[in-house]
Design an enzyme around this catalytic site. Structure first.
Site, mmCIF file in Angstrom:
data_model
loop_
_atom_site.group_PDB
_atom_site.id
_atom_site.type_symbol
_atom_site.label_atom_id
_atom_site.label_comp_id
_atom_site.label_asym_id
_atom_site.label_seq_id
_atom_site.Cartn_x
_atom_site.Cartn_y
_atom_site.Cartn_z
ATOM 1 N N GLY A 92 0.740 33.798 -10.007
ATOM 2 C CA GLY A 92 -0.696 33.828 -9.689
ATOM 3 C C GLY A 92 -1.487 32.745 -10.399
ATOM 4 O O GLY A 92 -2.442 32.188 -9.846
ATOM 5 N N GLU A 113 0.847 -1.202 0.000
ATOM 6 C CA GLU A 113 0.000 0.000 0.000
ATOM 7 C C GLU A 113 0.883 1.254 0.000
ATOM 8 O O GLU A 113 0.605 2.235 -0.690
ATOM 9 C CB GLU A 113 -0.908 -0.026 1.232
ATOM 10 C CG GLU A 113 -1.882 1.125 1.254
ATOM 11 C CD GLU A 113 -2.924 1.007 2.368
ATOM 12 O OE1 GLU A 113 -3.076 -0.088 2.935
ATOM 13 O OE2 GLU A 113 -3.564 2.029 2.665
#
Ligand code: FAD
Length: 387
Positions: A350, A252
């Site tokens: 941005g 996992e």
């Protein structure tokens, strides 16, 4: 497009068949699933049809033996699939759990009858798999789970609650960790395979949890109140569940590591391409020394991570991946993912903060990698134990 810093690198386990698989997976994710990403995010879960289509293409249960409908491969094939899914920016299908974890439990611990009953459906995509360990009162301390299963004739009666269950909103088959001996801690845990039907008495799906990322994958609460599970659905032997979980957790953690490295690769690719196009102060961003330094560091971290991951994959294939090394991989690779994605986002300025740019989603999606599959604090505990 080759990833900057990974040109010429070949995984030591890679064979031509992995390239064919990668091509098939890439085409499926990019052409058939990613075009629906906006809708899938709004609905908060994947399309069942996409599981079925993945099954039809032979992409589910790649490591499951062919006689049960699988691909007859091994973990390297699952790794290729998950790598391509992340590189394509596809996050709706819970394949890391469905194929990377659930089929493994059934193939490893199931009886012949159980394998014939469940694996073909998981491989065809008719059944969606999930694993339920975490409870509202705690996830790190697995030994302290409270969901109990009490024997009643030929059935178990299951009562309790699980939360944060990946694929939980759609799952048909749940490998559920329960207490079968209330007086014991680790040695009182068993694994039951629950066939989930929404109209089954004593079973209820709770909310699909609203998360900061992974919006197109369902993460749900599941409730059980004297829910009947046939005793024949026990995986392996009673009270052996904790050992089974511990045996499967290294894989996992590797599954999480595969996603982490693919995300790093993608972030470096996207940021490098952007830095070549975008100009500031009259030259491309890549012409500014800081941008070059940041990308050089991210590419180096990505390459080192890839090599560590491949070493773990090779060890795992030999059956030699120990708990501490798998924990190191999960820790190092997910910390690296969060750092690299954050630094690459900065290069977008941005625009990196707007969801129009994939790097923004990658930033939100990355954060949970340090939390699930055992938190990174627990990874440090596991590593420290062998020091
Ligand atoms: C998107 C998502 C998907 C998930 N999918 C699944 C799933 O499919 N199946 C499933 O069973 N679970 C799943 N989980 C649950 C996840 O595995 C748990 O959230 C995780 O194991 C931590 O458990 P917890 O949230 O209860 O935190 P807690 O165990 O309450 O821990 C809280 C904090 O305390 C820290 N802490 C706890 N114990 C120690 C200690 N001994 N030393 C130092 N620090 C410690 C932790 O590191 C953490 O920072 C998922 C979670 C998320 C968010």
């Amino acid at each position: 497009m080759p990833t900057p810093g990974l040109d010429g690198y070949a995984e030591p386990w890679r064979k031509p068949e992995h390239d064919d698989l990668a091509e098939l997976a890439r085409t499926f994710f990019t052409k058939e699933v990613v075009p629906h990403a906006g809708r899938l995010e709004r609905q908060g879960h994947p399309d069942r049809e996409h599981y079925r289509r993945a099954g039809e293409l032979g992409l589910l249960g790649l490591s499951v033996p062919e006689q049960y409908g699988g691909g007859g491969g091994d973990f390297t094939h699952e790794a290729v699939l998950l790598h391509e899914q992340t590189l394509a920016g596809e996050g709706s299908l819970g394949l890391a759990v469905h194929s990377g974890i659930v089929t493994g439990y059934i193939a490893e611990y199931g009886t012949e009858e159980q394998k014939q009953r469940w694996l073909p459906g998981l491989c065809s995509g008719e059944l969606i798999g999930a694993i339920g360990m975490t409870e509202p009162d705690g996830g790190s301390d697995v030994q302290a789970i409270r969901t109990r299963a009490v024997r009643d004739g030929d059935d178990y009666l299951v009562t309790g609650a699980k939360t944060f269950i990946t694929n939980g909103g759609l799952a048909d088959l749940l490998v559920l960790a329960v207490k079968t001996d209330q007086s014991a801690k680790a040695h009182g845990i068993s694994l039951l395979v629950c066939e989930l039907r929404d109209d089954a008495p004593g079973f209820r799906r709770g909310r699909n949890l609203e998360k900061i990322g992974l919006h197109s994958n369902d993460t749900a609460e599941l409730f059980f109140d004297d829910f009947r599970v046939p005793a024949g659905n026990l995986l392996g032997t009673e009270n052996a569940g904790f050992i089974q979980l511990m045996q499967q957790l290294p894989q996992e953690r590797l599954v999480i590591g595969v996603g982490a490295v693919a995300a790093m690769q993608r972030a470096v690719e996207l940021a490098t391409a952007y830095a070549k196009e975008r100009t500031a102060f009259g030259k491309p961003l890549l012409g500014h020394q800081n941008t070059r330094m940041v990308l050089a560091e991210c590419a180096t971290r990505t390459r080192a991570s890839r090599i560590f991951l491949d070493d773990c994959i090779v060890r795992h294939a030999r059956g030699e991946l120990d708990v501490a090394t798998a924990a190191m991989a999960k820790l190092y690779l997910t910390e690296g993912q969060c750092e690299v994605v954050d630094r690459c986002l900065q290069i977008f300025g941005g625009y990196g903060y707007t969801t129009e740019y994939p790097i923004a989603k990658m930033y939100a999606d990355a954060r949970v990698q340090k939390i699930y599959g055992g938190t990174n604090e627990i990874m440090k505990e596991l590593i420290a134990r062998v020091l």
